[in-house]
Scaffold this motif. Structure first.
Motif, PDB file in Angstrom:
ATOM      1  N   LEU A   1       0.837  -1.445   0.123  1.00 46.49           N
ATOM      2  CA  LEU A   1       0.169  -0.045   0.062  1.00 46.49           C
ATOM      3  C   LEU A   1       0.789   1.164   0.218  1.00 46.49           C
ATOM      4  CD1 LEU A   1      -2.969  -0.502   2.316  1.00 46.49           C
ATOM      5  CD2 LEU A   1      -3.051  -0.516  -0.255  1.00 46.49           C
ATOM      6  N   ARG A   2       2.053   1.298   0.691  1.00 44.82           N
ATOM      7  CA  ARG A   2       2.885   2.419   0.754  1.00 44.82           C
ATOM      8  C   ARG A   2       3.286   2.824  -0.751  1.00 44.82           C
ATOM      9  NH1 ARG A   2       6.013   0.934   6.558  1.00 44.82           N
ATOM     10  NH2 ARG A   2       4.787   2.342   7.629  1.00 44.82           N
ATOM     11  N   ALA A   3       3.521   1.655  -1.417  1.00 41.79           N
ATOM     12  CA  ALA A   3       4.138   1.758  -2.825  1.00 41.79           C
ATOM     13  C   ALA A   3       3.093   2.351  -3.709  1.00 41.79           C
ATOM     14  CB  ALA A   3       4.849   0.550  -3.185  1.00 41.79           C
ATOM     15  N   LYS A   4       1.748   1.995  -3.537  1.00 43.19           N
ATOM     16  CA  LYS A   4       0.901   2.441  -4.498  1.00 43.19           C
ATOM     17  C   LYS A   4       0.189   3.674  -3.906  1.00 43.19           C
ATOM     18  CE  LYS A   4      -0.091  -2.335  -6.134  1.00 43.19           C
ATOM     19  NZ  LYS A   4      -1.168  -3.396  -6.155  1.00 43.19           N
ATOM     20  N   LEU A   5       0.189   3.945  -2.651  1.00 44.27           N
ATOM     21  CA  LEU A   5      -0.899   5.010  -2.214  1.00 44.27           C
ATOM     22  C   LEU A   5       0.015   6.287  -1.588  1.00 44.27           C
ATOM     23  CD1 LEU A   5      -4.027   3.455  -0.501  1.00 44.27           C
ATOM     24  CD2 LEU A   5      -3.559   4.015  -2.835  1.00 44.27           C
ATOM     25  N   GLY A   6       1.360   5.870  -1.399  1.00 41.47           N
ATOM     26  CA  GLY A   6       2.200   6.947  -0.848  1.00 41.47           C
ATOM     27  C   GLY A   6       2.843   6.365   0.486  1.00 41.47           C
ATOM     28  N   SER A   7       4.121   6.455   0.553  1.00 40.67           N
ATOM     29  CA  SER A   7       4.709   5.848   1.881  1.00 40.67           C
ATOM     30  C   SER A   7       4.217   6.924   3.010  1.00 40.67           C
ATOM     31  CB  SER A   7       6.044   5.592   1.886  1.00 40.67           C
ATOM     32  OG  SER A   7       6.933   7.032   1.482  1.00 40.67           O
ATOM     33  N   HIS A   8       4.147   8.160   2.742  1.00 37.94           N
ATOM     34  CA  HIS A   8       3.772   8.927   3.985  1.00 37.94           C
ATOM     35  C   HIS A   8       2.685   8.874   4.491  1.00 37.94           C
ATOM     36  CE1 HIS A   8       2.351  11.094   0.345  1.00 37.94           C
ATOM     37  NE2 HIS A   8       1.498  11.660   1.224  1.00 37.94           N
ATOM     38  N   HIS A   9       1.734   8.045   4.180  1.00 39.37           N
ATOM     39  CA  HIS A   9       0.251   8.022   4.533  1.00 39.37           C
ATOM     40  C   HIS A   9       0.301   6.995   5.655  1.00 39.37           C
ATOM     41  CE1 HIS A   9      -1.940  10.579   1.569  1.00 39.37           C
ATOM     42  NE2 HIS A   9      -1.437   9.861   0.623  1.00 39.37           N
ATOM     43  N   ILE A  10       0.992   6.045   5.808  1.00 42.82           N
ATOM     44  CA  ILE A  10       0.972   5.050   6.667  1.00 42.82           C
ATOM     45  C   ILE A  10       2.186   5.145   7.557  1.00 42.82           C
ATOM     46  CG2 ILE A  10       0.609   2.566   7.221  1.00 42.82           C
ATOM     47  CD1 ILE A  10      -0.694   2.185   4.358  1.00 42.82           C
ATOM     48  N   VAL A  11       2.005   5.245   8.799  1.00 41.16           N
ATOM     49  CA  VAL A  11       3.230   5.433   9.854  1.00 41.16           C
ATOM     50  C   VAL A  11       3.105   4.230  10.787  1.00 41.16           C
ATOM     51  CG1 VAL A  11       3.992   6.972  11.732  1.00 41.16           C
ATOM     52  CG2 VAL A  11       2.911   7.970   9.847  1.00 41.16           C
ATOM     53  N   THR A  12       4.294   3.808  10.897  1.00 39.28           N
ATOM     54  CA  THR A  12       4.567   2.589  11.910  1.00 39.28           C
ATOM     55  C   THR A  12       4.754   3.121  13.323  1.00 39.28           C
ATOM     56  OG1 THR A  12       5.806   1.349  10.145  1.00 39.28           O
ATOM     57  CG2 THR A  12       6.036   0.662  12.597  1.00 39.28           C
ATOM     58  N   VAL A  13       3.715   2.490  14.230  1.00 39.89           N
ATOM     59  CA  VAL A  13       3.866   3.021  15.730  1.00 39.89           C
ATOM     60  C   VAL A  13       4.557   1.801  16.324  1.00 39.89           C
ATOM     61  CG1 VAL A  13       2.409   3.612  17.772  1.00 39.89           C
ATOM     62  CG2 VAL A  13       1.707   4.320  15.356  1.00 39.89           C
ATOM     63  N   ARG A  14       5.745   1.808  16.712  1.00 35.88           N
ATOM     64  CA  ARG A  14       6.611   0.734  17.072  1.00 35.88           C
ATOM     65  C   ARG A  14       5.646   0.003  18.424  1.00 35.88           C
ATOM     66  NH1 ARG A  14      11.173   0.011  15.039  1.00 35.88           N
ATOM     67  NH2 ARG A  14      12.119   1.473  14.027  1.00 35.88           N
ATOM     68  N   GLY A  15       5.567  -0.957  18.528  1.00 37.56           N
ATOM     69  CA  GLY A  15       5.002  -1.965  19.330  1.00 37.56           C
ATOM     70  C   GLY A  15       3.456  -1.846  19.343  1.00 37.56           C
ATOM     71  N   ALA A  16       2.932  -1.142  18.383  1.00 34.55           N
ATOM     72  CA  ALA A  16       1.465  -0.959  18.527  1.00 34.55           C
ATOM     73  C   ALA A  16       0.677  -1.368  17.295  1.00 34.55           C
ATOM     74  CB  ALA A  16       1.236   0.137  18.857  1.00 34.55           C
ATOM     75  N   GLY A  17       1.388  -0.857  16.072  1.00 35.49           N
ATOM     76  CA  GLY A  17       0.733  -1.312  14.780  1.00 35.49           C
ATOM     77  C   GLY A  17       0.871  -0.068  13.686  1.00 35.49           C
ATOM     78  N   TYR A  18       0.144   0.129  13.052  1.00 34.72           N
ATOM     79  CA  TYR A  18       0.127   1.249  11.887  1.00 34.72           C
ATOM     80  C   TYR A  18      -0.941   2.431  12.092  1.00 34.72           C
ATOM     81  CZ  TYR A  18       3.173  -2.167   9.601  1.00 34.72           C
ATOM     82  OH  TYR A  18       4.102  -2.994   9.436  1.00 34.72           O
ATOM     83  N   ARG A  19      -0.575   3.651  11.674  1.00 28.54           N
ATOM     84  CA  ARG A  19      -1.664   4.532  11.766  1.00 28.54           C
ATOM     85  C   ARG A  19      -1.691   5.398  10.348  1.00 28.54           C
ATOM     86  NH1 ARG A  19       0.491   7.579  15.488  1.00 28.54           N
ATOM     87  NH2 ARG A  19       1.680   8.955  14.037  1.00 28.54           N
TER      88      ARG A  19
END
Length: 218
Positions: free
Chosen positions: A198-216
């Motif tokens: 998804l990052r490659a197709k929609l833009g890597s800046h949209h999905i942030v990794t939250v360490r130990g919790a998941g994605y935002r």
């Protein structure tokens, strides 16, 4: 999947209601502030609002009046610990669809939620939009800044989960259950792999990794 916004500043009540609704098959978004409740309720993708009267910044009545003034017809169920008839009348006259007094049983709340959703079915051809990214849920099409992007069925389902809950951390367990209908497997990296797609197709800046919790979704 039906998304319910819970605007409630008492953590115990918010967690209780959210857990119950998610176990019943709904997606929930939690906010604790009236101004944030208004912002999220006006977005595409919210199907019903559970709105506490006693919110900070803007109380529930102010949020409701502003929602209706801006033309939103999203169903709203008011939640309140107040017992006066005047408060009930004020909420209904401001455009509330229902009113639930605390303390309440979850079974009663769930019945009211389902009833209000039957009265207000989600429109066909509904779209989800956040920033430059748009999903056409009926046509199963995705666009970024107006340009169509090809997504697989799983990629589209994952993107839908993110756009229904912008700004909220979604755990790998939640995503694996909702998109793949699987119990969490600590050895599986399928969520991480599809997030990369998804990052490659929609833009890597949209999905942030939250360490130990998941994605935002930002």
């Amino acid at each position: 999947m039906t998304t319910i916004l819970i605007a409630e500043d008492e953590p115990r009540i918010a967690a209780f209601v959210s857990r119950g609704l998610e176990n019943a098959g709904f997606t929930t978004v939690l906010v604790t502030d009236g101004g944030e409740a208004l912002t999220v309720a006006l977005r595409d993708g919210v199907d019903l609002v559970l709105l506490d009267v006693g919110l900070p910044t803007m109380d529930g009545f102010e949020v409701l009046r502003e929602l209706r003034a801006r033309g939103s017809a999203v169903p709203v169920i008011m939640l309140t610990a107040r017992t006066s008839t005047r408060d009930t009348v004020e909420g209904l006259e401001a455009g509330a669809n229902d009113y639930v007094r605390k303390p309440f049983t979850f079974e009663e709340l769930l019945a009211r939620v389902r009833s209000r959703l039957r009265e207000n079915p989600a429109p066909a051809g509904m779209t989800l939009r956040h920033g430059e990214v748009m999903l056409d849920l009926l046509g199963r099409r995705a666009t970024v800044a107006g340009d169509e992007v090809e997504l697989s069925a799983r990629e589209f389902a994952l993107a839908e989960q993110f756009l229904r809950s912008p700004g909220r951390v979604l755990s790998r367990e939640q995503l694996l259950s909702r998109v793949w209908s699987l119990d969490f497997d600590p050895g599986s990296n399928v969520v991480d792999v599809y997030v990369r797609y998804l990052r490659a197709k929609l833009g890597s800046h949209h999905i942030v990794t939250v360490r130990g919790a998941g994605y935002r979704w930002e």
